[in-house]
Design an enzyme around this catalytic site. Structure first.
Site, PDB file in Angstrom:
ATOM      1  N   ASP A 169     112.726-129.477  61.207  1.00 22.47           N
ATOM      2  CA  ASP A 169     113.773-128.463  61.333  1.00 22.47           C
ATOM      3  C   ASP A 169     114.522-128.447  59.998  1.00 22.47           C
ATOM      4  O   ASP A 169     115.271-129.381  59.685  1.00 22.47           O
ATOM      5  CB  ASP A 169     114.733-128.824  62.491  1.00 22.47           C
ATOM      6  CG  ASP A 169     115.750-127.723  62.781  1.00 22.47           C
ATOM      7  OD1 ASP A 169     116.210-127.056  61.818  1.00 22.47           O
ATOM      8  OD2 ASP A 169     116.094-127.532  63.959  1.00 22.47           O
ATOM      9  N   ALA A 225     109.251-121.376  73.446  1.00 24.84           N
ATOM     10  CA  ALA A 225     110.299-120.817  72.575  1.00 24.84           C
ATOM     11  C   ALA A 225     110.196-119.288  72.559  1.00 24.84           C
ATOM     12  O   ALA A 225     110.874-118.610  73.344  1.00 24.84           O
ATOM     13  CB  ALA A 225     110.196-121.406  71.181  1.00 24.84           C
ATOM     14  N   ASP A 250     104.599-120.315  77.664  1.00 20.88           N
ATOM     15  CA  ASP A 250     105.558-119.620  78.544  1.00 20.88           C
ATOM     16  C   ASP A 250     105.945-118.268  77.943  1.00 20.88           C
ATOM     17  O   ASP A 250     106.578-117.459  78.606  1.00 20.88           O
ATOM     18  CB  ASP A 250     106.810-120.492  78.738  1.00 20.88           C
ATOM     19  CG  ASP A 250     107.782-119.897  79.753  1.00 20.88           C
ATOM     20  OD1 ASP A 250     107.325-119.486  80.842  1.00 20.88           O
ATOM     21  OD2 ASP A 250     108.991-119.827  79.458  1.00 20.88           O
ATOM     22  N   GLU A 255     105.108-109.160  75.888  1.00 21.05           N
ATOM     23  CA  GLU A 255     105.368-109.602  77.261  1.00 21.05           C
ATOM     24  C   GLU A 255     105.583-108.394  78.163  1.00 21.05           C
ATOM     25  O   GLU A 255     106.503-107.619  77.912  1.00 21.05           O
ATOM     26  CB  GLU A 255     106.588-110.527  77.291  1.00 21.05           C
ATOM     27  CG  GLU A 255     106.327-111.816  76.530  1.00 21.05           C
ATOM     28  CD  GLU A 255     107.458-112.836  76.618  1.00 21.05           C
ATOM     29  OE1 GLU A 255     108.502-112.537  77.229  1.00 21.05           O
ATOM     30  OE2 GLU A 255     107.285-113.928  76.070  1.00 21.05           O
ATOM     31  N   HIS A 273     107.254-116.364  81.048  1.00 21.91           N
ATOM     32  CA  HIS A 273     108.593-116.528  80.458  1.00 21.91           C
ATOM     33  C   HIS A 273     109.612-117.004  81.506  1.00 21.91           C
ATOM     34  O   HIS A 273     110.616-116.330  81.764  1.00 21.91           O
ATOM     35  CB  HIS A 273     109.052-115.216  79.804  1.00 21.91           C
ATOM     36  CG  HIS A 273     110.092-115.424  78.747  1.00 21.91           C
ATOM     37  ND1 HIS A 273     110.179-114.638  77.627  1.00 21.91           N
ATOM     38  CD2 HIS A 273     111.102-116.332  78.638  1.00 21.91           C
ATOM     39  CE1 HIS A 273     111.197-115.044  76.885  1.00 21.91           C
ATOM     40  NE2 HIS A 273     111.769-116.067  77.479  1.00 21.91           N
ATOM     41  N   ALA A 276     113.918-120.443  81.684  1.00 17.53           N
ATOM     42  CA  ALA A 276     115.294-120.539  82.193  1.00 17.53           C
ATOM     43  C   ALA A 276     115.375-120.175  83.669  1.00 17.53           C
ATOM     44  O   ALA A 276     116.465-120.090  84.228  1.00 17.53           O
ATOM     45  CB  ALA A 276     116.203-119.618  81.386  1.00 17.53           C
TER      46      ALA A 276
HETATM   47  N1  LIG Z   1     111.190-119.908  77.555  1.00 20.30           N
HETATM   48  C1  LIG Z   1     112.416-119.519  77.821  1.00 20.30           C
HETATM   49  O1  LIG Z   1     112.708-118.965  78.870  1.00 20.30           O
HETATM   50  C2  LIG Z   1     113.510-119.798  76.823  1.00 20.30           C
HETATM   51  C3  LIG Z   1     114.813-120.028  77.285  1.00 20.30           C
HETATM   52  C4  LIG Z   1     115.805-120.328  76.353  1.00 20.30           C
HETATM   53  C5  LIG Z   1     115.502-120.357  75.002  1.00 20.30           C
HETATM   54  N2  LIG Z   1     114.225-120.107  74.583  1.00 20.30           N
HETATM   55  C6  LIG Z   1     113.888-120.154  73.144  1.00 20.30           C
HETATM   56  O2  LIG Z   1     114.118-121.455  72.665  1.00 20.30           O
HETATM   57  C7  LIG Z   1     114.638-121.366  71.345  1.00 20.30           C
HETATM   58  C8  LIG Z   1     115.445-122.604  71.034  1.00 20.30           C
HETATM   59  O3  LIG Z   1     116.601-122.620  71.847  1.00 20.30           O
HETATM   60  P1  LIG Z   1     117.820-123.604  71.546  1.00 20.30           P
HETATM   61  O4  LIG Z   1     118.816-123.400  72.610  1.00 20.30           O
HETATM   62  O5  LIG Z   1     117.322-124.971  71.283  1.00 20.30           O
HETATM   63  O6  LIG Z   1     118.360-122.942  70.192  1.00 20.30           O
HETATM   64  P2  LIG Z   1     119.201-123.658  69.053  1.00 20.30           P
HETATM   65  O7  LIG Z   1     119.750-122.572  68.216  1.00 20.30           O
HETATM   66  O8  LIG Z   1     120.121-124.674  69.647  1.00 20.30           O
HETATM   67  O9  LIG Z   1     118.096-124.468  68.212  1.00 20.30           O
HETATM   68  C9  LIG Z   1     117.108-123.837  67.446  1.00 20.30           C
HETATM   69  C10 LIG Z   1     116.737-124.786  66.321  1.00 20.30           C
HETATM   70  O10 LIG Z   1     115.659-124.193  65.582  1.00 20.30           O
HETATM   71  C11 LIG Z   1     115.894-124.490  64.196  1.00 20.30           C
HETATM   72  N3  LIG Z   1     115.135-123.569  63.362  1.00 20.30           N
HETATM   73  C12 LIG Z   1     115.470-122.318  62.970  1.00 20.30           C
HETATM   74  N4  LIG Z   1     114.506-121.811  62.177  1.00 20.30           N
HETATM   75  C13 LIG Z   1     113.561-122.779  62.061  1.00 20.30           C
HETATM   76  C14 LIG Z   1     112.337-122.844  61.351  1.00 20.30           C
HETATM   77  N5  LIG Z   1     111.881-121.823  60.637  1.00 20.30           N
HETATM   78  N6  LIG Z   1     111.611-123.982  61.451  1.00 20.30           N
HETATM   79  C15 LIG Z   1     112.033-125.033  62.209  1.00 20.30           C
HETATM   80  N7  LIG Z   1     113.204-125.020  62.882  1.00 20.30           N
HETATM   81  C16 LIG Z   1     113.956-123.899  62.813  1.00 20.30           C
HETATM   82  C17 LIG Z   1     117.390-124.372  64.034  1.00 20.30           C
HETATM   83  O11 LIG Z   1     117.817-125.073  62.886  1.00 20.30           O
HETATM   84  C18 LIG Z   1     117.898-124.995  65.312  1.00 20.30           C
HETATM   85  O12 LIG Z   1     118.158-126.382  65.154  1.00 20.30           O
HETATM   86  C19 LIG Z   1     115.489-120.080  71.386  1.00 20.30           C
HETATM   87  O13 LIG Z   1     115.644-119.528  70.123  1.00 20.30           O
HETATM   88  C20 LIG Z   1     114.709-119.184  72.306  1.00 20.30           C
HETATM   89  O14 LIG Z   1     113.852-118.394  71.515  1.00 20.30           O
HETATM   90  C21 LIG Z   1     113.235-119.828  75.463  1.00 20.30           C
END
Ligand SMILES: NC(=O)c1ccc[n+]([C@@H]2O[C@H](COP(=O)([O-])OP(=O)(O)OC[C@H]3O[C@@H](n4cnc5c(N)ncnc54)[C@H](O)[C@@H]3O)[C@@H](O)[C@H]2O)c1
Length: 303
Positions: A169, A225, A250, A255, A273, A276
């Site tokens: 990260d 993600a 997921d 989608e 998906h 959550a």
């Molecule tokens: N499947 C689902 O239903 C679902 C639900 C919630 C979130 N999500 C996804 O999960 C992701 C992460 O959520 P979170 O709450 O941990 O977000 P968050 O913002 O707390 O964490 C995201 C992390 O990714 C890092 N990041 C950004 N760009 C990057 C890169 N190019 N390479 C590596 N790391 C990088 C950031 O520095 C940060 O630490 C969300 O952005 C969303 O897309 C999916």
């Protein structure tokens, strides 16, 4: 303040907003075609992932003051444009972290023990005991790409299971129990790779043919993600040629997917998906959306 609920939101929290004096209308099946005619009458809107808020919609809503997205990612909203028009954009960043982390960990177990294949075999009234020798998760290395809220929750659980956790990260220097590494180091060392980063210009297609070539043979991949961070064609090739032993997805570039070939592979497991989609996360999201709108409405009122 008049609020339009554009996507499914728990009734209990809609009532909370009404009790706090907000006028709340629910149109949680509203279509993108209907929105430009309906939304201009509102000060605020609540969206989940179904309703997209793009520039042309924002342009026809000069009265809109706040957009609340129940969920994490803001990629469904042109949020910089919205902010440039003075519209507040809020989300519920922590509400679903535990649920998504649990799904990612559950997928790792499913991939390790092929429970999905064993279930299909049993339903066909077969007893193929010898086919299903798996391996343990304990002692393996989990590579996290992205260690924000969900990445950290996933790491906590993986560490408790006896995994070694490494992470890439570029915006995080250190995290408890996790060794921060470069992307190339992660690709070379991880037995499991789980993605927990947003989809941005920088991260779109960041895992492609070049990255698959650097992975350990037999690696397993989990993406809870966003679709499109992993290039789906490159993933298909890596699964077909055995570089990747299994993938759990997921999220998808489109989608629902427009091309289902990845889903037809027997080493792919998937869900629509639902990261959550737990009672607990939905309740936390509803509560946070209501609290944020009530607070916003209070601050809107003249002193
Ligand atoms: N499947 C689902 O239903 C679902 C639900 C919630 C979130 N999500 C996804 O999960 C992701 C992460 O959520 P979170 O709450 O941990 O977000 P968050 O913002 O707390 O964490 C995201 C992390 O990714 C890092 N990041 C950004 N760009 C990057 C890169 N190019 N390479 C590596 N790391 C990088 C950031 O520095 C940060 O630490 C969300 O952005 C969303 O897309 C999916």
């Amino acid at each position: 303040m008049k609020v339009l609920i554009c996507d499914k939101t728990e009734k209990e929290y809609i009532e909370q907003m009404r009790l706090a004096g907000l006028t709340v209308d629910v149109r949680d099946d509203i279509t993108p075609e209907e929105l430009p005619n309906v939304l201009p009458a509102y000060d605020g809107m609540v969206v989940r992932s179904r309703t997209k808020v793009r520039q042309p919609l924002i342009d026809v809503c000069p009265n809109l003051k706040v957009i609340v997205r129940g969920g994490v990612g803001l990629d469904t909203i042109d949020y910089e444009y919205a902010r440039s028009k003075g519209i507040a954009v809020m989300n519920t960043p922590m509400a679903s972290s535990a649920s998504v982390a649990e799904l990612a960990i559950g997928y790792m177990f499913a991939l390790a023990r092929s429970t999905y294949k064993a279930t299909t075999s049993m339903k066909a009234e077969k007893w193929e005991k010898k086919l299903f020798e798996g391996d343990e998760i304990g002692g393996k290395t989990l590579g996290l790409i992205g260690v924000g809220n969900i990445g950290k929750e996933t790491a906590k659980r993986a560490l408790a299971l006896g995994m070694t956790v490494i992470a890439y990260d570029p915006y995080v220097k250190s995290a408890d129990g996790i060794k921060m590494v470069t992307l190339d180091e992660l690709l070379a060392q991880a037995d499991y790779i789980s993605l927990h980063l947003p989809k941005t210009k920088e991260s779109a297609n960041m895992i492609g043919a070049e990255q698959f070539a650097k992975m350990k043979k037999g690696v397993r991949i989990v993406n809870c993600a966003r679709g499109g961070i992993i290039n789906e064609d490159a993933l298909y090739d890596a699964l077909a040629n055995g570089t990747v032993a299994g993938a759990a997805l997921d999220v998808f570039a489109a989608e629902p997917p427009t091309d289902w070939k990845l889903l037809k592979l027997d080493n792919v497991i998937a869900s629509p998906h639902i990261g959550a989609a737990t009672k607990e996360a939905q309740a936390r999201i509803g509560a946070e959306v209501a609290a944020k709108l009530i607070e916003f409405a209070k601050n809107m009122q003249p002193a």
